[in-house]
Motif scaffolding. Structure first.
Motif, PDB file in Angstrom:
ATOM      1  N   UNK A  59      67.252  48.553 -51.027  1.00 46.23           N
ATOM      2  CA  UNK A  59      66.061  48.520 -51.875  1.00 46.23           C
ATOM      3  C   UNK A  59      65.672  47.113 -52.316  1.00 46.23           C
ATOM      4  N   UNK A  60      66.415  46.103 -51.856  1.00 42.52           N
ATOM      5  CA  UNK A  60      66.097  44.725 -52.247  1.00 42.52           C
ATOM      6  C   UNK A  60      64.791  44.271 -51.605  1.00 42.52           C
ATOM      7  N   UNK A  61      63.954  43.640 -52.399  1.00 40.97           N
ATOM      8  CA  UNK A  61      62.695  43.118 -51.875  1.00 40.97           C
ATOM      9  C   UNK A  61      62.858  41.733 -51.272  1.00 40.97           C
ATOM     10  N   UNK A  62      63.995  41.080 -51.561  1.00 43.05           N
ATOM     11  CA  UNK A  62      64.319  39.783 -50.978  1.00 43.05           C
ATOM     12  C   UNK A  62      65.621  39.902 -50.207  1.00 43.05           C
ATOM     13  N   UNK A  63      65.812  38.998 -49.258  1.00 45.75           N
ATOM     14  CA  UNK A  63      67.028  39.045 -48.453  1.00 45.75           C
ATOM     15  C   UNK A  63      68.239  38.692 -49.306  1.00 45.75           C
ATOM     16  N   UNK A  64      69.318  39.431 -49.062  1.00 45.32           N
ATOM     17  CA  UNK A  64      70.582  39.190 -49.753  1.00 45.32           C
ATOM     18  C   UNK A  64      71.706  39.295 -48.729  1.00 45.32           C
ATOM     19  N   UNK A  65      72.777  38.542 -48.939  1.00 47.76           N
ATOM     20  CA  UNK A  65      73.919  38.534 -48.028  1.00 47.76           C
ATOM     21  C   UNK A  65      75.162  38.827 -48.856  1.00 47.76           C
ATOM     22  N   UNK A  66      75.967  39.784 -48.382  1.00 49.48           N
ATOM     23  CA  UNK A  66      77.135  40.229 -49.143  1.00 49.48           C
ATOM     24  C   UNK A  66      78.351  40.361 -48.231  1.00 49.48           C
ATOM     25  N   UNK A  67      79.522  40.469 -48.865  1.00 45.11           N
ATOM     26  CA  UNK A  67      80.748  40.763 -48.129  1.00 45.11           C
ATOM     27  C   UNK A  67      81.434  41.966 -48.755  1.00 45.11           C
ATOM     28  N   UNK A  68      82.062  42.731 -47.902  1.00 40.99           N
ATOM     29  CA  UNK A  68      82.901  43.847 -48.299  1.00 40.99           C
ATOM     30  C   UNK A  68      84.320  43.425 -47.932  1.00 40.99           C
ATOM     31  N   UNK A  69      85.163  43.197 -48.945  1.00 41.50           N
ATOM     32  CA  UNK A  69      86.534  42.754 -48.711  1.00 41.50           C
ATOM     33  C   UNK A  69      87.464  43.962 -48.646  1.00 41.50           C
ATOM     34  N   UNK A  70      88.356  43.958 -47.662  1.00 43.36           N
ATOM     35  CA  UNK A  70      89.276  45.064 -47.436  1.00 43.36           C
ATOM     36  C   UNK A  70      90.709  44.567 -47.447  1.00 43.36           C
ATOM     37  N   UNK A  71      91.640  45.465 -47.821  1.00 44.71           N
ATOM     38  CA  UNK A  71      93.057  45.111 -47.758  1.00 44.71           C
ATOM     39  C   UNK A  71      93.610  45.483 -46.389  1.00 44.71           C
ATOM     40  N   UNK A  72      94.931  45.383 -46.207  1.00 39.50           N
ATOM     41  CA  UNK A  72      95.558  45.657 -44.906  1.00 39.50           C
ATOM     42  C   UNK A  72      95.342  47.074 -44.404  1.00 39.50           C
ATOM     43  N   UNK A  74      92.632  48.736 -44.955  1.00 38.34           N
ATOM     44  CA  UNK A  74      91.174  48.869 -44.963  1.00 38.34           C
ATOM     45  C   UNK A  74      90.670  49.624 -46.181  1.00 38.34           C
ATOM     46  N   UNK A  75      91.420  49.534 -47.278  1.00 35.56           N
ATOM     47  CA  UNK A  75      90.929  50.037 -48.561  1.00 35.56           C
ATOM     48  C   UNK A  75      90.009  48.970 -49.125  1.00 35.56           C
ATOM     49  N   UNK A  76      88.965  49.406 -49.797  1.00 34.69           N
ATOM     50  CA  UNK A  76      87.980  48.484 -50.348  1.00 34.69           C
ATOM     51  C   UNK A  76      88.572  47.737 -51.539  1.00 34.69           C
ATOM     52  N   UNK A  77      88.487  46.419 -51.490  1.00 31.82           N
ATOM     53  CA  UNK A  77      88.853  45.576 -52.625  1.00 31.82           C
ATOM     54  C   UNK A  77      87.615  45.332 -53.479  1.00 31.82           C
ATOM     55  N   UNK A  78      86.520  44.930 -52.825  1.00 33.92           N
ATOM     56  CA  UNK A  78      85.289  44.644 -53.571  1.00 33.92           C
ATOM     57  C   UNK A  78      84.095  44.538 -52.625  1.00 33.92           C
ATOM     58  N   UNK A  79      82.924  44.626 -53.213  1.00 37.74           N
ATOM     59  CA  UNK A  79      81.652  44.336 -52.553  1.00 37.74           C
ATOM     60  C   UNK A  79      81.005  43.259 -53.396  1.00 37.74           C
ATOM     61  N   UNK A  80      80.707  42.111 -52.792  1.00 34.60           N
ATOM     62  CA  UNK A  80      80.090  41.008 -53.532  1.00 34.60           C
ATOM     63  C   UNK A  80      78.839  40.512 -52.824  1.00 34.60           C
ATOM     64  N   UNK A  81      77.727  40.485 -53.558  1.00 34.99           N
ATOM     65  CA  UNK A  81      76.522  39.841 -53.054  1.00 34.99           C
ATOM     66  C   UNK A  81      76.667  38.355 -53.362  1.00 34.99           C
ATOM     67  N   UNK A  82      76.733  37.549 -52.309  1.00 34.25           N
ATOM     68  CA  UNK A  82      77.016  36.123 -52.475  1.00 34.25           C
ATOM     69  C   UNK A  82      75.772  35.242 -52.433  1.00 34.25           C
ATOM     70  N   UNK A  83      74.759  35.673 -51.673  1.00 35.71           N
ATOM     71  CA  UNK A  83      73.580  34.825 -51.503  1.00 35.71           C
ATOM     72  C   UNK A  83      72.321  35.670 -51.651  1.00 35.71           C
ATOM     73  N   UNK A  84      71.334  35.097 -52.317  1.00 27.83           N
ATOM     74  CA  UNK A  84      70.035  35.754 -52.486  1.00 27.83           C
ATOM     75  C   UNK A  84      68.961  34.794 -52.007  1.00 27.83           C
ATOM     76  N   UNK A  85      67.966  35.338 -51.304  1.00 28.49           N
ATOM     77  CA  UNK A  85      66.950  34.474 -50.727  1.00 28.49           C
ATOM     78  C   UNK A  85      65.545  34.924 -51.032  1.00 28.49           C
ATOM     79  N   UNK A  86      64.696  34.762 -50.027  1.00 21.87           N
ATOM     80  CA  UNK A  86      63.280  35.094 -50.147  1.00 21.87           C
ATOM     81  C   UNK A  86      62.990  36.346 -49.322  1.00 21.87           C
TER      82      UNK A  86
END
Length: 164
Positions: A59-72, A74-86
């Protein structure tokens, strides 16, 4: 500054959604997060990841880049949006992705970004940055399992397309 990426404000949901629809989207994200972020929550397939990233960035109106970090496991550690653009680009820095993967003690990473235009086909820039990030992370033993592009319809998977 002690602020982390998780503390940054979320990109507002597109104004094309009513308040009721926005609340519904936020509730759906919370349901997915409650299941994904349980102690033993393992990502058992591409469809689970697709649904989650589509709700997070679709639903973002601007581009965003994120990472989904996993443990050994493949359990989810976190989801982080790191960069936001235009509306059509975001500056992405592999060094920051590497730093966040290490800070979260990630054993593997899934990359995610959106195309506000709705088109999910990867651009040449998407392919280049994916290769750069994959190279940087693999040099320290963290594999990139996939890179999803979220837009209209099903998110595009680099892994399923044979690009990883």
């Amino acid at each position: 500054m002690d602020q982390t990426y998780a503390d940054l404000p979320a990109i507002p949901i597109a104004s094309r959604f009513t308040v009721k629809e926005q609340n519904l989207i936020q509730r759906a994200i919370k349901v997915l997060e409650s299941r994904l972020f349980q102690r033993d929550a393992v990502l058992n397939g591409v469809d689970e990841v697709r649904q989650y990233v589509r709700l997070k960035l679709g639903t973002n109106v601007n581009e965003a880049f994120a990472i989904l970090c996993l443990d050994n496991a493949h359990r989810v550690i976190c989801f982080e949006t790191l960069f936001k653009g235009t509306i059509d680009q975001a500056a992405v820095y592999p060094r920051v992705i590497l730093q966040r993967a290490l800070a979260n003690n990630a054993a593997a990473v899934i990359l995610v970004h959106n195309h506000p235009s709705g088109r999910t086909n990867p651009s040449a820039a998407d392919r280049t940055i994916t290769a750069q990030i994959t190279s940087a992370l693999s040099s320290i033993g963290i594999p990139v399992l996939d890179h999803f592009i979220v837009g209209q319809g099903e998110p595009y998977s680099f892994a399923q397309a044979g690009l990883l």
